[in-house]
Enzyme design. Structure first.
Site, mmCIF file in Angstrom:
data_model
loop_
_atom_site.group_PDB
_atom_site.id
_atom_site.type_symbol
_atom_site.label_atom_id
_atom_site.label_comp_id
_atom_site.label_asym_id
_atom_site.label_seq_id
_atom_site.Cartn_x
_atom_site.Cartn_y
_atom_site.Cartn_z
ATOM 1 N N GLU A 324 -63.557 -39.352 -7.302
ATOM 2 C CA GLU A 324 -64.123 -40.295 -8.273
ATOM 3 C C GLU A 324 -63.608 -39.972 -9.672
ATOM 4 O O GLU A 324 -63.982 -38.965 -10.260
ATOM 5 C CB GLU A 324 -65.651 -40.233 -8.229
ATOM 6 C CG GLU A 324 -66.226 -40.595 -6.868
ATOM 7 C CD GLU A 324 -67.711 -40.334 -6.770
ATOM 8 O OE1 GLU A 324 -68.486 -41.075 -7.397
ATOM 9 O OE2 GLU A 324 -68.092 -39.366 -6.076
ATOM 10 N N LYS A 327 -66.046 -39.344 -13.065
ATOM 11 C CA LYS A 327 -67.122 -38.364 -13.129
ATOM 12 C C LYS A 327 -66.869 -37.393 -14.280
ATOM 13 O O LYS A 327 -65.752 -36.902 -14.456
ATOM 14 C CB LYS A 327 -67.232 -37.594 -11.810
ATOM 15 C CG LYS A 327 -67.734 -38.424 -10.646
ATOM 16 C CD LYS A 327 -68.231 -37.558 -9.509
ATOM 17 C CE LYS A 327 -69.530 -36.874 -9.879
ATOM 18 N NZ LYS A 327 -70.109 -36.132 -8.736
ATOM 19 N N GLU A 333 -65.177 -31.795 -10.291
ATOM 20 C CA GLU A 333 -66.132 -32.883 -10.095
ATOM 21 C C GLU A 333 -65.454 -34.176 -9.659
ATOM 22 O O GLU A 333 -66.064 -35.016 -9.002
ATOM 23 C CB GLU A 333 -66.933 -33.131 -11.377
ATOM 24 C CG GLU A 333 -67.959 -32.064 -11.686
ATOM 25 C CD GLU A 333 -69.070 -32.019 -10.642
ATOM 26 O OE1 GLU A 333 -69.572 -33.093 -10.255
ATOM 27 O OE2 GLU A 333 -69.423 -30.902 -10.205
#
Length: 402
Positions: A324, A327, A333
Site C-alpha cells: 500500500e 501508508k 509499512e
C-alpha cells in the site's frame, strides 16, 4: 524480557492446570484469511480483488472500513468478510440509536448476499497512542453495535470484537506468565465479559517481526520465521514452543485466564512480515517475508493449534494482500503485501500452487475435518484426567496449613 512472579507456587499450579484442561477441550477447523488494506492509489477494483482471492481459494478477508464498493463486489461469493469501525466513530456509536442507524446503513443492505461475519470495532484502541482517548468508548460502542445487530436478527451470524496489539500485555514471556497491562485492566475486564456473553473471539494483532527487529541479537530469526530451531520450553507448563507467534497467542490465553476467562477463543487478526524496510529495519527482506508466510501457510494447512490448544486450529489473517503506497511511517509499512497493486506476486509463498490444485487438502480454506473430530474424542479422557488432577491438587493444598 518482562518477568512475572506468582504470589505462591500453589496458585501457579492451579491456574495452569485449569487453563490447560479447558484449552484441551477446544476443537474446530478454521481458515486462513488475508487482510485487504486499501491505503493506496493504485489498487485494482474490488471485483478484480475478488477474482484474485477466489483464484487462490482464500475464503476469508478483512477490510478496514465498510467500503460499499467492496461489499457490493463481494456479494454472492464464497468469501467471508470482516468489516471495521474506524476509531473516530466509537464515541458516536456508543449511542444505541446511532449504532442502530450505522448497522442499518452499513451492514443490513449487504447481508446476507455479502457474507459479513464480523465487525471489528476500532483497531488497537488499547495501545495506539493516537487512540488512547477512545478507550473509554470502546466497550459501550461494541455493546450498542451488538444490540443493533440483535434488533435486526443478525447477532447470531455477525460477531463483534476488537483487534488489539500485543502491546496490551504487560508480560508475555514465558507464555504462562501472560498478563494484561494494569492500566487497561478495567476496560479489558469489560471487554472479556462482553466477548464471553456473545461467544465472540479475542482478536490480536501479533507480529514476531517487531520482536526480532527490536533485538536481533537476542531473538532467534529461525524462531520467529517458523524455521527448525531448538525453541523454548515454558518452565511452568513444560510446553515446547518452536515459534514466537504461538507463544504470543498462548500468552494472551493465560492473561485472559488470570482475569477469570479461560474459554474465549483467540484469533490472530493480523500477522505478517515486510519484504522491504529502511536501513534500520533489520530483517525486512523478501527472503524473510517469503519464509515467514510460507511456513505459516504450511502450519495452517496442517490444521495446527498452539501448544496450549493443540486441537483448535488457530485462525490467522495475514497482513496484507497488497503493498500500500500511501501508508505513512517507515518503508516497511508500505511493503507487507503478498502482491503488488498490479496483482503480480511480491514474492512466492505457494499460493499460486494452491490456485491450480483441485484437491481439498491443498486448499487454504479447510472445511470440517474427520481427523479433528477424532482428535477431540481422543482427548476427552485427557481432559477429564487433568480436571481430576486439578481438583485433587486443589483439595490437597486446601488441607495444608499455611
Amino acid at each position: 524480557m518482562a518477568t512475572f512472579i506468582y504470589r505462591n507456587a500453589t496458585t501457579l499450579v492451579l491456574d495452569i492446570l485449569l487453563v490447560m484442561a479447558l484449552s484441551l477441550s477446544f476443537s474446530g477447523v478454521m481458515s486462513l484469511g488475508i487482510n485487504y488494506g486499501q491505503v493506496a492509489n493504485n489498487l485494482p477494483p474490488p471485483a478484480k480483488v475478488l477474482d484474485l482471492l477466489s483464484s487462490l481459494k482464500v475464503t476469508k478477508t478483512r477490510i478496514y472500513d465498510t467500503n460499499p464498493e467492496v461489499l457490493t463486489a463481494f456479494a454472492n461469493s464464497n468469501v467471508e468478510i470482516i468489516v471495521t469501525v474506524e476509531n473516530q466513530m466509537l464515541s458516536q456509536l456508543m449511542d444505541p440509536q446511532q449504532a442502530l442507524q450505522w448497522v442499518t446503513t452499513h451492514i443490513k443492505p449487504y447481508y446476507p448476499a455479502t457474507r459479513i461475519t464480523g465487525i471489528a470495532v476500532g483497531n488497537e484502541v488499547f495501545t495506539d497512542d493516537s487512540s488512547s482517548s477512545f478507550v473509554t468508548y470502546l466497550v459501550p460502542a461494541m455493546v450498542s453495535i451488538h444490540s443493533a445487530l440483535a434488533q435486526l436478527g443478525l447477532d447470531t451470524y455477525i460477531k463483534v470484537s476488537t483487534p488489539s496489539s500485543l502491546a496490551v500485555l504487560e508480560n508475555s514471556y514465558p507464555p504462562s506468565a501472560g498478563t494484561f497491562k494494569t492500566e487497561v485492566n478495567t476496560v479489558i475486564l469489560q471487554l472479556l465479559k462482553f466477548l464471553q456473553s456473545t461467544n465472540a473471539p479475542f482478536w490480536i494483532n501479533a507480529y514476531p517481526y517487531f520482536a526480532y527487529k527490536g533485538d536481533p541479537t537476542l531473538v532467534s530469526l529461525d524462531y520467529v520465521l517458523f524455521n527448525p530451531n531448538t525453541g523454548m520450553v515454558d518452565p511452568y507448563t513444560k510446553l515446547r514452543y518452536d515459534n514466537m507467534l504461538y507463544a504470543q497467542v498462548d500468552a494472551i490465553i493465560f492473561a485472559m485466564a488470570r482475569m477469570g476467562f479461560s474459554a474465549i477463543e483467540v484469533r490472530v487478526s493480523e500477522t505478517g512480515w515486510p519484504s522491504k524496510g529502511d536501513s534500520n529495519e533489520i530483517g525486512a527482506t523478501v527472503e524473510n517475508a517469503a519464509m515467514f508466510n510460507r511456513n505459516l501457510l504450511r502450519r495452517q494447512l496442517a490444521n495446527e493449534g498452539t501448544p496450549l490448544r493443540p486441537n483448535m486450529r488457530l485462525e490467522v489473517y495475514l497482513f496484507a494482500l497488497f503493498n500500500e503506497d500511501m501508508k505513512p511511517g517507515p518503508t516497511s509499512e508500505r511493503n507487507y503485501g503478498l502482491f503488488q497493486p498490479d496483482m503480480t506476486m511480491a514474492y512466492n509463498v505457494g499460493l499460486s500452487a494452491l490456485a491450480t490444485t483441485s484437491t481439498s487438502s491443498a486448499s487454504i480454506s479447510l472445511t470440517s475435518s474427520a481427523s479433528n473430530k477424532a482428535a477431540k474424542m481422543d482427548n476427552q479422557s485427557l481432559v477429564f484426567w487433568i480436571m481430576f488432577v486439578y481438583l485433587l491438587t486443589f483439595q490437597v493444598f486446601m488441607r495444608r496449613p499455611f
